[in-house]
Design a protein around this motif. Structure first.
Motif: not given
Length: 563
Positions: A431-433, A281, A461, A283, A277
């Motif tokens: 997957v973040l952000g 974001s 995400g 994590t 990320g």
């Protein structure tokens, strides 16, 4: 014979009559505007009188006498007090004005026209993609009818499209990802930016269903989830994506939310996880959430590459072996983790070869949580020391069989520095952000099924477990309890989930604010401080371990001889 002209009065009488009617209509409108208050009061008095007559008619005959006496008494009292009649007239006038107001509801606004224009604009935008020059009966043509192309549609309260069923010709290349991506990008732009759209392609019937998804809830605090051992809740997703729900406390309400559950353990196909990320974001929030859930049934070793103290709340807690943020401590802790994984493998292999169950000291799960490990890679290279990521090969390769789970969180700008072992053995991905569709596909191995947004809240995400579908994900709010910028409610929820402080070996009670050193922590420190072999010896020990796992042993005596 020549026709004689009509008299002037007859030829101009129509114009004068029309002018007279216009003047009369104007005078009537002006008089209505001037006399509008009187008309309203008169209408109110009429309604009050009608209400009084209905009340008198509904009153039984035996009660009419007391009612008349009560009304007469009120009139007499009002007449006797100073300014009573004047106040009574003002009250009656105000009541009449309120009752005589115009109660006709305003005519509904004509919303069909803007919606029709939106659908027509969508239809015209799709014409270049869904039309062909040699089509004898085109479904899409400039100036054509959109009703046949859009058999079903629905709008939200703001007038934007929330659901749309699109028919397209059979010659459209719906099997090509590039062609699909062009249509999805066009629809997301024309239907309204700032929302996530779900695209469901039905190739058999040549139909495309577009649905605007509601935003995932962001205020769900960290709490004890109703899960079995070996199950970890990564976050929450759409109700249509999973068939399971969890009962949660959302503010003052109880609700059922569909979760994204990650299963670890001996029979897990995705034993390790990688989260990527942008900065901020979420994590670290994801790792804290996983740590709080892992501490219910196992031990946790935390490596903080950010060095910002995001995991200081876990220091000295029951089940937390160490929280390392220095290079020396990280190397020692990961070397101990690799040695512990080898010890568990040998013990489990011996027990299985003689038909015994695994020893009890190999059943408790061990979690290795690494936040930004590439920061130590650069430090180790500058100091001429071993890369900490190289010590993760044994836990990543053999950790599933002995309950060792590795979770790595890294940022996009440092993802290239991740080792090959981390990339190959982390089959659960998050997957973040904010991220583009290409970034999501590069990490998860499949494109997202919705349109990614440019601005998303923290912890938002996508997640994919192995070769499964891509899910929208919202991580539960798990902030640092020492962060004063977060609301007290969320911080208190995290503090309630923290295990108690570790009690020293002599049984002395340690205050909550101190940093106690438990017996387990002391043993872990002794194991960490123990001298380790060189890299050549470690390689030789790993090769011997693989040979020992592959060689058959038929008797307990042979096991003892090999050991």
């Amino acid at each position: 014979m020549a026709r004689r002209p009509l008299p002037r009065i007859l030829s101009t009488g129509g114009a004068q009559l029309a002018r007279s009617r216009e003047l009369a209509r104007t005078a009537a409108d002006n008089a209505t505007d001037v006399l509008h208050p009187l008309i309203t009061i008169a209408r109110g008095l009429r309604r009050l009188a009608a209400a009084g007559r209905r009340r008198w008619a509904e009153t039984p005959k035996d009660r009419r006498g007391p009612l008349l006496f009560l009304v007469g008494s009120v009139i007499l009292i009002v007449a006797m007090i100073p300014y009573g009649p004047l106040l009574a007239a003002v009250v009656v006038t105000a009541a009449a004005a309120w009752q005589g107001r115009d109660r006709t509801p305003p005519p509904p606004e004509d919303t069909a026209e803007p919606r029709t224009q939106r659908l027509a604009a969508l239809y015209e935008a799709l014409v270049p993609y869904f039309s062909a020059a040699d089509d004898p009966d085109p479904l899409y043509a400039h100036g054509g009818a959109w009703e046949k192309a859009f058999p079903a549609h629905r709008f939200d309260d703001s007038g934007r499209v929330c659901h749309l069923l699109i028919r397209y010709p059979a010659y459209f290349t719906d099997g090509e990802p590039e062609a699909r991506a062009r249509i999805e990008h066009l629809l997301a732009t024309k239907a309204g930016r700032g929302r996530e759209y779900l695209f469901a392609w039905n190739e058999e019937d040549n139909e495309l269903a577009v649905t605007a998804l509601a935003p995932l809830p962001t205020g769900i605090p960290a709490q004890r989830f109703v899960t079995a051992p070996g199950e970890t809740v990564l976050g929450f997703t759409d109700p249509s994506e999973v068939q399971r729900t969890l009962p949660l406390s959302f503010g003052e309400e109880q609700c059922d939310v569909p979760p994204v559950v990650w299963r670890t353990g001996l029979r897990s196909a995705e034993p390790h996880l990688l989260a990527l990320g942008q900065p901020g974001s979420g994590t670290s929030t994801l790792l804290r959430s996983i740590a709080l859930q892992a501490l219910r049934h196992g031990d946790v070793l935390v490596v903080d590459g950010g060095g910002t103290g995001e995991y200081a709340c876990l220091t000295g807690r029951d089940g937390v072996l160490a929280v390392e943020c220095g290079l020396a401590g990280v190397l020692a802790s990961l070397e101990w983790a690799a040695t512990e994984t080898e010890r568990r493998l040998i013990a489990v292999n011996r027990a299985r070869q003689v038909g015994h169950p695994p020893p009890d000291d190999t059943k408790r799960p061990l979690w290795l949580l690494l936040d930004r490990p590439t920061a130590f890679t650069h430090l180790a290279a500058a100091d001429g020391r071993k890369d900490p990521q190289a010590l993760l090969q044994v836990p990543l390769r053999h950790g599933r069989a002995v309950g060792v789970t590795v979770v790595v969180a890294e940022q996009f700008d440092s993802a290239d520095a991740l080792g090959d072992a981390v990339r190959q053995h982390t089959r659960a991905r998050v997957v973040l952000g904010p991220a583009t569709a290409e970034q999501v596909k590069a990490v998860l191995g499949a494109p997202p099924h919705t349109t990614p947004l440019a601005v998303v809240p923290a912890g938002r995400g996508y997640a994919r477990l192995g070769t499964g579908p891509v899910h929208r994900l919202q991580v539960p709010a798990t902030p640092d309890p020492y962060d004063d910028s977060v609301s007290e409610t969320l911080r208190q929820a995290v503090r309630d989930l923290l295990p108690p402080k570790t009690t020293p070996a002599d049984g002395e009670t340690v205050p909550e604010d101190d940093a106690p050193v438990s017996e387990e922590t002391a043993e872990a420190a002794e194991a960490v401080d123990a001298p380790v072999a060189t890299e050549a010896k470690a390689t030789e020990a790993t090769a011997a371990l693989d040979a020992a796992l592959d060689a058959p042993v038929t008797s307990e005596a042979a096991v003892a001889e090999r050991s």
